[in-house]
Design a protein around this motif. Sequence first.
Motif, PDB file in Angstrom:
ATOM      1  N   PHE B 223       0.851  -1.199   0.000  1.00 22.30           N
ATOM      2  CA  PHE B 223       0.000   0.000   0.000  1.00 22.30           C
ATOM      3  C   PHE B 223       0.885   1.247   0.000  1.00 22.30           C
ATOM      4  CE2 PHE B 223      -3.035   3.172   1.275  1.00 22.30           C
ATOM      5  CZ  PHE B 223      -4.204   2.738   0.681  1.00 22.30           C
ATOM      6  N   ALA B 224       1.918   1.226   0.843  1.00 31.13           N
ATOM      7  CA  ALA B 224       2.824   2.377   0.914  1.00 31.13           C
ATOM      8  C   ALA B 224       3.567   2.550  -0.414  1.00 31.13           C
ATOM      9  CB  ALA B 224       3.817   2.184   2.056  1.00 31.13           C
ATOM     10  N   ALA B 225       3.991   1.439  -1.017  1.00 30.09           N
ATOM     11  CA  ALA B 225       4.680   1.528  -2.320  1.00 30.09           C
ATOM     12  C   ALA B 225       3.714   2.086  -3.369  1.00 30.09           C
ATOM     13  CB  ALA B 225       5.187   0.146  -2.732  1.00 30.09           C
ATOM     14  N   GLY B 226       2.460   1.649  -3.309  1.00 30.84           N
ATOM     15  CA  GLY B 226       1.464   2.109  -4.286  1.00 30.84           C
ATOM     16  C   GLY B 226       1.186   3.594  -4.158  1.00 30.84           C
ATOM     17  N   THR B 227       1.071   4.070  -2.928  1.00 27.93           N
ATOM     18  CA  THR B 227       0.794   5.503  -2.752  1.00 27.93           C
ATOM     19  C   THR B 227       2.058   6.331  -3.043  1.00 27.93           C
ATOM     20  OG1 THR B 227       1.124   5.189  -0.370  1.00 27.93           O
ATOM     21  CG2 THR B 227      -1.143   5.249  -1.153  1.00 27.93           C
ATOM     22  N   ALA B 228       3.238   5.752  -2.805  1.00 28.68           N
ATOM     23  CA  ALA B 228       4.478   6.447  -3.162  1.00 28.68           C
ATOM     24  C   ALA B 228       4.551   6.600  -4.690  1.00 28.68           C
ATOM     25  CB  ALA B 228       5.688   5.659  -2.656  1.00 28.68           C
ATOM     26  N   LEU B 229       4.174   5.550  -5.410  1.00 26.55           N
ATOM     27  CA  LEU B 229       4.176   5.621  -6.879  1.00 26.55           C
ATOM     28  C   LEU B 229       3.164   6.658  -7.367  1.00 26.55           C
ATOM     29  CD1 LEU B 229       4.483   1.839  -7.785  1.00 26.55           C
ATOM     30  CD2 LEU B 229       6.035   3.637  -8.525  1.00 26.55           C
ATOM     31  N   ALA B 230       2.010   6.710  -6.694  1.00 27.04           N
ATOM     32  CA  ALA B 230       0.995   7.704  -7.077  1.00 27.04           C
ATOM     33  C   ALA B 230       1.565   9.112  -6.905  1.00 27.04           C
ATOM     34  CB  ALA B 230      -0.254   7.528  -6.214  1.00 27.04           C
ATOM     35  N   ALA B 231       2.248   9.339  -5.786  1.00 27.33           N
ATOM     36  CA  ALA B 231       2.827  10.665  -5.537  1.00 27.33           C
ATOM     37  C   ALA B 231       3.901  10.989  -6.577  1.00 27.33           C
ATOM     38  CB  ALA B 231       3.420  10.702  -4.124  1.00 27.33           C
ATOM     39  N   LEU B 232       4.698   9.971  -6.919  1.00 26.71           N
ATOM     40  CA  LEU B 232       5.702  10.145  -7.967  1.00 26.71           C
ATOM     41  C   LEU B 232       5.008  10.528  -9.289  1.00 26.71           C
ATOM     42  CD1 LEU B 232       8.550   7.547  -8.602  1.00 26.71           C
ATOM     43  CD2 LEU B 232       7.443   8.717 -10.459  1.00 26.71           C
ATOM     44  N   GLY B 233       3.935   9.813  -9.586  1.00 25.81           N
ATOM     45  CA  GLY B 233       3.160  10.126 -10.791  1.00 25.81           C
ATOM     46  C   GLY B 233       2.634  11.558 -10.752  1.00 25.81           C
ATOM     47  N   GLY B 234       2.254  12.020  -9.554  1.00 23.39           N
ATOM     48  CA  GLY B 234       1.754  13.387  -9.398  1.00 23.39           C
ATOM     49  C   GLY B 234       2.800  14.419  -9.782  1.00 23.39           C
ATOM     50  N   VAL B 235       4.061  14.173  -9.388  1.00 21.34           N
ATOM     51  CA  VAL B 235       5.145  15.107  -9.738  1.00 21.34           C
ATOM     52  C   VAL B 235       5.277  15.182 -11.259  1.00 21.34           C
ATOM     53  CG1 VAL B 235       7.597  15.620  -9.468  1.00 21.34           C
ATOM     54  CG2 VAL B 235       6.356  14.524  -7.602  1.00 21.34           C
ATOM     55  N   VAL B 236       5.242  14.006 -11.887  1.00 18.02           N
ATOM     56  CA  VAL B 236       5.434  13.951 -13.343  1.00 18.02           C
ATOM     57  C   VAL B 236       4.265  14.647 -14.073  1.00 18.02           C
ATOM     58  CG1 VAL B 236       5.717  12.383 -15.295  1.00 18.02           C
ATOM     59  CG2 VAL B 236       6.800  11.855 -13.119  1.00 18.02           C
ATOM     60  N   TRP B 237       3.028  14.397 -13.620  1.00 16.57           N
ATOM     61  CA  TRP B 237       1.860  15.054 -14.224  1.00 16.57           C
ATOM     62  C   TRP B 237       1.941  16.565 -14.038  1.00 16.57           C
ATOM     63  CZ3 TRP B 237      -2.106  13.539 -17.311  1.00 16.57           C
ATOM     64  CH2 TRP B 237      -2.310  12.173 -17.478  1.00 16.57           C
ATOM     65  N   ALA B 238       2.311  16.983 -12.816  1.00 17.76           N
ATOM     66  CA  ALA B 238       2.335  18.422 -12.518  1.00 17.76           C
ATOM     67  C   ALA B 238       3.405  19.130 -13.340  1.00 17.76           C
ATOM     68  CB  ALA B 238       2.586  18.621 -11.029  1.00 17.76           C
ATOM     69  N   LEU B 239       4.570  18.483 -13.493  1.00 19.78           N
ATOM     70  CA  LEU B 239       5.632  19.094 -14.299  1.00 19.78           C
ATOM     71  C   LEU B 239       5.222  19.162 -15.776  1.00 19.78           C
ATOM     72  CD1 LEU B 239       8.823  17.530 -12.698  1.00 19.78           C
ATOM     73  CD2 LEU B 239       8.353  19.972 -12.946  1.00 19.78           C
ATOM     74  N   HIS B 240       4.405  18.224 -16.195  1.00 17.89           N
ATOM     75  CA  HIS B 240       3.906  18.231 -17.575  1.00 17.89           C
ATOM     76  C   HIS B 240       3.001  19.448 -17.782  1.00 17.89           C
ATOM     77  CE1 HIS B 240       2.333  16.886 -21.384  1.00 17.89           C
ATOM     78  NE2 HIS B 240       1.098  16.885 -20.896  1.00 17.89           N
TER      79      HIS B 240
END
Lengths: 242, 318
Positions: B223-240
């Motif tokens: 669960f922690a790995a999954g939410t960490a990946l989501a947050a990582l995805g958030g950085v990438v989306w936001a920078l886009h």
Amino acid sequence: MAEPPLLTLAGVHTHIGRYHILHGVDLAVAAGEVSVLLGRNGAGKTTTLRSIMGLWRVSRGAIDFAGQPIAARATPDIARLGIAYVPENMGVFSGLTVAENFRLATPSGRFEPQRLAQVMRAFPVLEQKWQVRAGTLSGGQKQMLAIGRAIIAERRLLIIDEPSKGLAPVMVGQLLDALLALKRARTTILLVEQNFFLARALGDRVAVMDDGRIVHTGTMAALAEDVALQSRLLGLSLESHQ
Amino acid sequence: MRPRDPLPYLVLPALALAALAVMSFPAWLTLTVAGIAMGCMLFLAASGLTLIFGLMDVLNFAHGGFVTLGAFIAVSVVVTWAPAIGGVALVALAVLAAAVAGALLGLVFERVLIRRVAGAPLRQILITMGGAIILQQALIVLWGAEPLPLPRPENLRGSVIFAGAALERYRLAVIGVGVVVFAALALTLKRTRLGLLVRAAVENREMVESLGFHVDRLFRLVFAAGTALAALGGVVWALHAEMVTADLGADITILLFITVIIGGLGSVGGCFLAALLVGLADNYVGFLAPKLALGTDILLMLIVLLWRPRGLLPVAEP
């Protein structure tokens, strides 16, 4: 003085939801013996095994393994005491290879060579299928994998639920040979089996269940010789099943 | 080993070749790179969702909230450290901070909400939807409701010209990150004991426990790995988008669900394949038939599910 039983159940009650399945099961499994649990469908055999493993919570009563109470313990902690469980559906991981299935059952992920060789001698077909996805195995091969996996690491007790269920007669013969080899090695086994031929060939002791209770305990030899007792116990069960 | 069914893997090249037949090569190359980059962004945000569902049977409707959290953390890191650190190092720091924050909040979320509704799907849906609302409002309290700028570093701006096509640097970088994360996840699942346990528990939790492993501990980790990946995805989306709003996660949640359903719930490989498929289809359709663009993802899901009701690469059944 006689050695105390490896596993004892005393007055075990188990509820599944609002259903009261086990009504005070008393059972003892002696070390180095094969104990067979017989009874009609729905008598509570599988629930008894699952209660021992902590897969169903016991609502009342005690379960002791090697002198330690285990009824309140979590399933992984019970397994780590040295109990291997082969469920009725075999519990094979279909998406993993045969090798990966075995690897999961070892404490460190590494095999003890002698033990691996012993398992492969008992089930040579698994060596040929080592890198094959377990989901592609036949029913008999899956059962061999399930039992092989249970003995790939050292265990003090094997709990096996209806290993012959759904197997072709030729596979039942192979399975019997493998289980007889375990019996000769004085492996402690608690076996649920509907096939009386298999149960008779393997069992040292027998307990018969009906309606969530143990209704008979004794030696398998005594039950095998006493046709009237067989008829009374198993016939009684069959009648109540109808 | 029995060969896998090759058909799902042929969908991507078939789609790309079909698009090439109806447009110029430079346009095709630009759209294909943009589509793969979008697919990688989708994968980064959705991989955690599929992992969590696969292992825990939890459809986490608050997953988008962790995407937004990652984006806001990135803003804070950039605002705080921009004078001292620059370029890709700053992005790397933002990604690291976002992933750590995502993992920590994920652990709290699992402890406070998810664990209470284990094995009750309807309650899980309700509680994770409630969790999503709480998370979004908490983020608004902390970072405000106004959009916040998140400029890309200079070396991730602009384009490179290749074979007559303009390829955005940022998109190429995103493809690199997406492929690395996918490879890392795939290798972890395939080659490590932890991955073996996760794959086994996805199939049959009870049996893994009967072999002596505490699956609930494994759940927390995943669960922690999954939410960490989501947050990582958030950085990438936001920078886009170069901008962060509190709606970021909620806006893409449906797309994330479409992606994991097309891929096969619980399947990381399927999620990657589906994300690329969604990314490419969105870009090709947006270029060729802009009026159809809005319905592309739903139509794609419909077609895939009619063909394969359990998704492109479903996890094995016990």
